[in-house]
Design a protein around this motif. Structure first.
Motif, mmCIF file in Angstrom:
data_model
loop_
_atom_site.group_PDB
_atom_site.id
_atom_site.type_symbol
_atom_site.label_atom_id
_atom_site.label_comp_id
_atom_site.label_asym_id
_atom_site.label_seq_id
_atom_site.Cartn_x
_atom_site.Cartn_y
_atom_site.Cartn_z
ATOM 1 N N GLY A 337 0.882 -1.256 0.088
ATOM 2 C CA GLY A 337 0.013 0.020 -0.035
ATOM 3 C C GLY A 337 0.697 1.386 -0.004
ATOM 4 N N SER A 338 1.969 1.404 0.004
ATOM 5 C CA SER A 338 3.126 2.384 0.233
ATOM 6 C C SER A 338 2.946 3.166 -1.379
ATOM 7 C CB SER A 338 4.356 2.101 0.364
ATOM 8 O OG SER A 338 5.166 3.142 0.542
ATOM 9 N N ALA A 339 2.726 4.297 -1.469
ATOM 10 C CA ALA A 339 2.956 5.084 -2.587
ATOM 11 C C ALA A 339 4.240 5.566 -2.804
ATOM 12 C CB ALA A 339 1.984 6.202 -2.757
ATOM 13 N N TYR A 340 5.014 5.628 -1.817
ATOM 14 C CA TYR A 340 6.247 6.615 -1.901
ATOM 15 C C TYR A 340 6.972 6.125 -0.495
ATOM 16 C CZ TYR A 340 9.628 10.183 -2.081
ATOM 17 O OH TYR A 340 10.936 11.046 -1.850
ATOM 18 N N THR A 341 8.104 5.561 -0.810
ATOM 19 C CA THR A 341 9.209 5.393 0.426
ATOM 20 C C THR A 341 10.410 6.111 0.107
ATOM 21 O OG1 THR A 341 8.086 2.937 1.043
ATOM 22 C CG2 THR A 341 10.272 3.703 1.854
ATOM 23 N N ALA A 342 10.870 6.687 1.228
ATOM 24 C CA ALA A 342 12.182 7.589 1.099
ATOM 25 C C ALA A 342 13.189 7.450 2.203
ATOM 26 C CB ALA A 342 12.004 8.963 0.561
ATOM 27 N N ILE A 343 14.373 7.621 1.733
ATOM 28 C CA ILE A 343 15.615 7.626 2.883
ATOM 29 C C ILE A 343 16.205 9.056 2.434
ATOM 30 C CG2 ILE A 343 17.537 7.078 3.860
ATOM 31 C CD1 ILE A 343 16.551 4.041 3.595
ATOM 32 N N SER A 344 16.086 10.058 3.237
ATOM 33 C CA SER A 344 16.537 11.266 2.674
ATOM 34 C C SER A 344 17.806 11.791 3.605
ATOM 35 C CB SER A 344 15.493 12.381 2.719
ATOM 36 O OG SER A 344 14.446 11.888 1.874
ATOM 37 N N LEU A 345 18.597 12.481 3.079
ATOM 38 C CA LEU A 345 19.864 13.254 3.649
ATOM 39 C C LEU A 345 19.550 14.671 3.689
ATOM 40 C CD1 LEU A 345 22.608 11.280 2.120
ATOM 41 C CD2 LEU A 345 21.800 11.053 4.397
ATOM 42 N N TYR A 346 19.639 15.314 4.858
ATOM 43 C CA TYR A 346 19.317 16.905 5.002
ATOM 44 C C TYR A 346 20.662 17.306 5.718
ATOM 45 C CZ TYR A 346 14.317 15.480 5.034
ATOM 46 O OH TYR A 346 13.126 15.000 5.037
ATOM 47 N N GLY A 347 21.497 18.372 4.845
ATOM 48 C CA GLY A 347 22.425 18.643 5.160
ATOM 49 C C GLY A 347 22.679 19.497 6.116
ATOM 50 N N LEU A 348 23.695 19.370 7.105
ATOM 51 C CA LEU A 348 24.256 20.328 8.207
ATOM 52 C C LEU A 348 25.686 20.761 7.912
ATOM 53 C CD1 LEU A 348 22.648 18.467 11.235
ATOM 54 C CD2 LEU A 348 21.880 20.711 10.250
ATOM 55 N N GLY A 349 26.106 21.333 8.845
ATOM 56 C CA GLY A 349 27.515 21.582 8.532
ATOM 57 C C GLY A 349 27.595 23.290 8.056
ATOM 58 N N GLY A 350 28.461 23.643 7.752
ATOM 59 C CA GLY A 350 28.652 25.104 7.132
ATOM 60 C C GLY A 350 28.435 26.228 8.338
ATOM 61 N N ASN A 351 27.647 27.026 8.482
ATOM 62 C CA ASN A 351 27.625 27.937 9.253
ATOM 63 C C ASN A 351 26.674 27.127 10.809
ATOM 64 O OD1 ASN A 351 28.554 30.679 8.997
ATOM 65 N ND2 ASN A 351 27.471 30.659 7.022
ATOM 66 N N VAL A 352 26.144 26.111 10.572
ATOM 67 C CA VAL A 352 25.666 25.505 11.749
ATOM 68 C C VAL A 352 26.811 25.259 12.501
ATOM 69 C CG1 VAL A 352 24.465 23.433 12.450
ATOM 70 C CG2 VAL A 352 23.738 24.659 10.413
ATOM 71 N N LEU A 353 27.895 24.648 12.057
ATOM 72 C CA LEU A 353 29.115 24.477 13.042
ATOM 73 C C LEU A 353 29.367 25.654 13.703
ATOM 74 C CD1 LEU A 353 30.929 21.883 10.534
ATOM 75 C CD2 LEU A 353 29.864 21.222 12.902
ATOM 76 N N LYS A 354 29.313 26.852 13.116
ATOM 77 C CA LYS A 354 29.993 27.997 13.788
ATOM 78 C C LYS A 354 29.218 28.290 14.838
ATOM 79 C CE LYS A 354 32.015 29.249 9.381
ATOM 80 N NZ LYS A 354 32.021 30.369 8.219
ATOM 81 N N GLY A 355 27.972 28.087 15.068
ATOM 82 C CA GLY A 355 27.264 28.520 16.272
ATOM 83 C C GLY A 355 27.729 27.426 17.516
ATOM 84 N N ASN A 356 27.749 28.178 18.547
ATOM 85 C CA ASN A 356 28.362 27.540 20.091
ATOM 86 C C ASN A 356 27.321 26.560 20.514
ATOM 87 O OD1 ASN A 356 29.442 27.015 22.334
ATOM 88 N ND2 ASN A 356 29.902 29.116 22.770
ATOM 89 N N LYS A 357 27.746 25.377 20.605
ATOM 90 C CA LYS A 357 26.984 24.179 21.225
ATOM 91 C C LYS A 357 26.345 24.454 22.333
ATOM 92 C CE LYS A 357 27.495 19.192 21.760
ATOM 93 N NZ LYS A 357 27.972 18.026 21.669
ATOM 94 N N GLU A 358 27.260 25.469 22.943
ATOM 95 C CA GLU A 358 26.642 25.499 24.487
ATOM 96 C C GLU A 358 25.439 26.733 24.583
ATOM 97 O OE1 GLU A 358 27.862 23.529 26.956
ATOM 98 O OE2 GLU A 358 29.279 22.770 25.417
ATOM 99 N N ASP A 359 25.210 27.401 23.575
ATOM 100 C CA ASP A 359 24.143 28.306 23.458
ATOM 101 C C ASP A 359 22.829 27.875 23.405
ATOM 102 O OD1 ASP A 359 26.345 30.194 23.871
ATOM 103 O OD2 ASP A 359 26.377 30.770 21.846
ATOM 104 N N SER A 360 22.610 26.402 23.012
ATOM 105 C CA SER A 360 21.340 25.821 23.008
ATOM 106 C C SER A 360 21.087 24.619 23.358
ATOM 107 C CB SER A 360 20.862 26.632 21.422
ATOM 108 O OG SER A 360 21.501 25.337 20.537
ATOM 109 N N ALA A 361 20.027 24.208 23.592
ATOM 110 C CA ALA A 361 19.691 22.544 23.830
ATOM 111 C C ALA A 361 19.681 21.876 22.498
ATOM 112 C CB ALA A 361 18.463 22.531 24.411
ATOM 113 N N PHE A 362 20.061 22.286 21.470
ATOM 114 C CA PHE A 362 20.293 21.524 20.111
ATOM 115 C C PHE A 362 21.289 20.916 20.182
ATOM 116 C CE2 PHE A 362 21.262 20.887 15.699
ATOM 117 C CZ PHE A 362 20.393 20.254 15.258
ATOM 118 N N PHE A 363 21.449 19.538 20.739
ATOM 119 C CA PHE A 363 22.534 18.839 20.817
ATOM 120 C C PHE A 363 23.532 18.456 19.966
ATOM 121 C CE2 PHE A 363 24.687 14.865 22.495
ATOM 122 C CZ PHE A 363 25.507 15.196 23.394
#
Length: 449
Positions: A337-363
């Motif tokens: 019954g599945s019309a569409y199944t997907a495994i997807s990659l959403y990019g991180l890195g770049g300026n995401v890495l430049k944020g301070n890990k200690e500044d938010s709960a985003f682990f």
């Protein structure tokens, strides 16, 4: 049940079994079939305060809803009060201060339109009707995050109503611990966020839409594209970000589609994206246009609604060939019954890495990307088998990833607090005790006291 007293409410309220109730209770994910006792559309802060007070007085569980896009439907529920803030949709752009302030009901499309007309981009989400507040509270992944940072990286301040009906101003100086918690773990856990103020990025009117696809192909090609992403995502120009969907589609067979934004000219975009395309025969569409029009194209590519089961986890550091094969082999055969199944990659890195890990709960800021997994069906009779199939196969993916993305939740996730928030879980519990000591904001996967 006795009639609830909504005499304080400026907005409208819809009760179970009344006219238009069926329409009002619908979630974007039509697989969510919940029947709340009442849905209250709040038009201002006082409406929200009144709803919280009423729910507490009547000992009635409640949920907070804006865009109605929660994957597992935790923004609604059976026999609960839904506090809907979608009517609160003011947008205030201050070009002198280079900021924008939004109310709780503003959605991605509305914000893109308002800011885009000034030639200014925004690190928002891809789907047009997702609420910007909910998107941000979960961290804020979007097609612009490698260039502009996550949604939370651009957040200056917010206002939130707590369990006692107090309106709290929250930023890096006032209620600083709460500000930290709300940035990545805020959705529904501590209060009702009524407004947010963001820094605006610099003006960038034009960029390049990136759309590449191979239909009716084989898993070997998918594996090689996955390997190319795995090898190159860290070093790609940070002006480029994308979603790569490896899919098994009822009409297009096994295939791969790349959708992305490049903040630059077409010739530069092609140079970067070619690192992932290898020498295969892609359908390639690279178009220079306004950033606003790129976001419009991406938003318009989404259906009005779907029926699906989905989740997302963070990719680990580099994959062996057999690990990529184990992930993609899941696509060999869709479930019934599945019309569409997907495994997807959403990019991180770049300026995401430049944020301070200690500044938010985003682990999981240091991850290279998010791996999404979904199955979509059309007929209700196939719902249970598709849901079960996702839960079974997520066990394979879990062994090859590291932690779960709270904005792509999974109801069946064990130890969900540790999975979503990692080592930040303990501190989040302490902040929860401070700002919601009675556990008023409580839902299926809320932070528990």
């Amino acid at each position: 049940m006795k009639k609830l007293d909504f005499s304080f409410l400026k907005g409208e309220v819809f009760y179970k079994y009344t006219n238009t109730y069926e329409e009002k209770r619908m979630a974007w994910n039509r697989a969510i079939d919940k029947k709340p006792t009442a849905i209250a559309y709040c038009e201002n802060i006082e409406d929200i305060k009144g709803c919280i007070a009423l729910a507490r007085k009547e000992e009635l569980s409640f949920r907070i809803r804006s865009g109605a896009h929660h994957y597992e439907g935790f923004s609604t529920g059976d026999n609960v009060l839904v506090i809907d803030v979608s009517k609160m949709n003011n947008i205030d752009i201050d070009l002198e201060k280079n900021t924008v302030t939004i109310e709780a009901g503003v959605r991605n499309r509305e914000l893109y339109e308002a800011i885009g007309e000034h030639g200014i981009p925004f690190p928002g989400g891809g789907c047009p009707t997702v609420g910007v507040v909910g998107y941000t509270l979960g961290g804020g992944w979007g097609f612009s995050c490698r260039h502009l940072g996550l949604g939370i990286d651009n957040l200056i301040s917010l206002e939130m109503i707590d369990y006692n009906g107090n309106l709290l101003y929250v930023d890096n100086n006032k209620n600083k611990d709460l500000f930290w918690a709300l940035k990545g773990a805020g959705a529904g856990n501590f209060g009702v966020v009524t407004s947010m103020t963001f820094n605006l990025p610099k003006k960038e009117e034009k960029g390049t839409l990136v759309v590449c696809e191979i239909k009716n192909t084989n898993l070997d090609i998918l594996k090689n594209v996955f390997k190319a992403w795995d090898k190159n995502i860290k070093s790609l120009d940070e002006r480029l970000n994308m979603k790569i969907a490896f899919y098994n589609d009822l009409n297009k067979g096994i295939g791969v589609k790349i959708t992305g934004i490049f903040y630059g000219e077409k010739v530069e975009a092609e140079k970067e994206i070619r690192k992932l395309l290898l020498d295969y025969n892609w359908e390639l569409d690279l178009r220079e246009m306004r950033i606003l029009d790129i976001n419009r194209w991406i938003q318009d590519s989404h259906p009005d609604y779907e029926k699906y089961k989905s989740s997302g986890r963070f990719v680990k550091d580099y994959y062996e060939d057999f690990e990529i094969e184990n992930i993609l082999n899941i696509l060999k055969e869709k479930t019934e019954g599945s019309a569409y199944t997907a495994i997807s990659l959403y990019g991180l890195g770049g300026n995401v890495l430049k944020g301070n890990k200690e500044d938010s709960a985003f682990f999981y800021r240091e991850s290279r990307g998010i791996l999404g997994f979904q199955s979509v069906w059309e007929e209700d009779k196939f719902a249970n088998i598709n849901k079960k199939w996702i839960v079974e196969n997520i066990k394979i993916i879990k062994e090859l990833t590291k932690g779960s993305f709270v904005s792509f939740p999974l109801a069946e996730l064990c130890n969900y607090e540790e999975e979503y928030f990692g080592e930040n879980s303990k501190r989040l519990k302490e902040i929860k005790k401070k700002y919601d000591p009675l556990n008023v904001f409580n839902f299926e996967q809320s932070i528990k006291l």
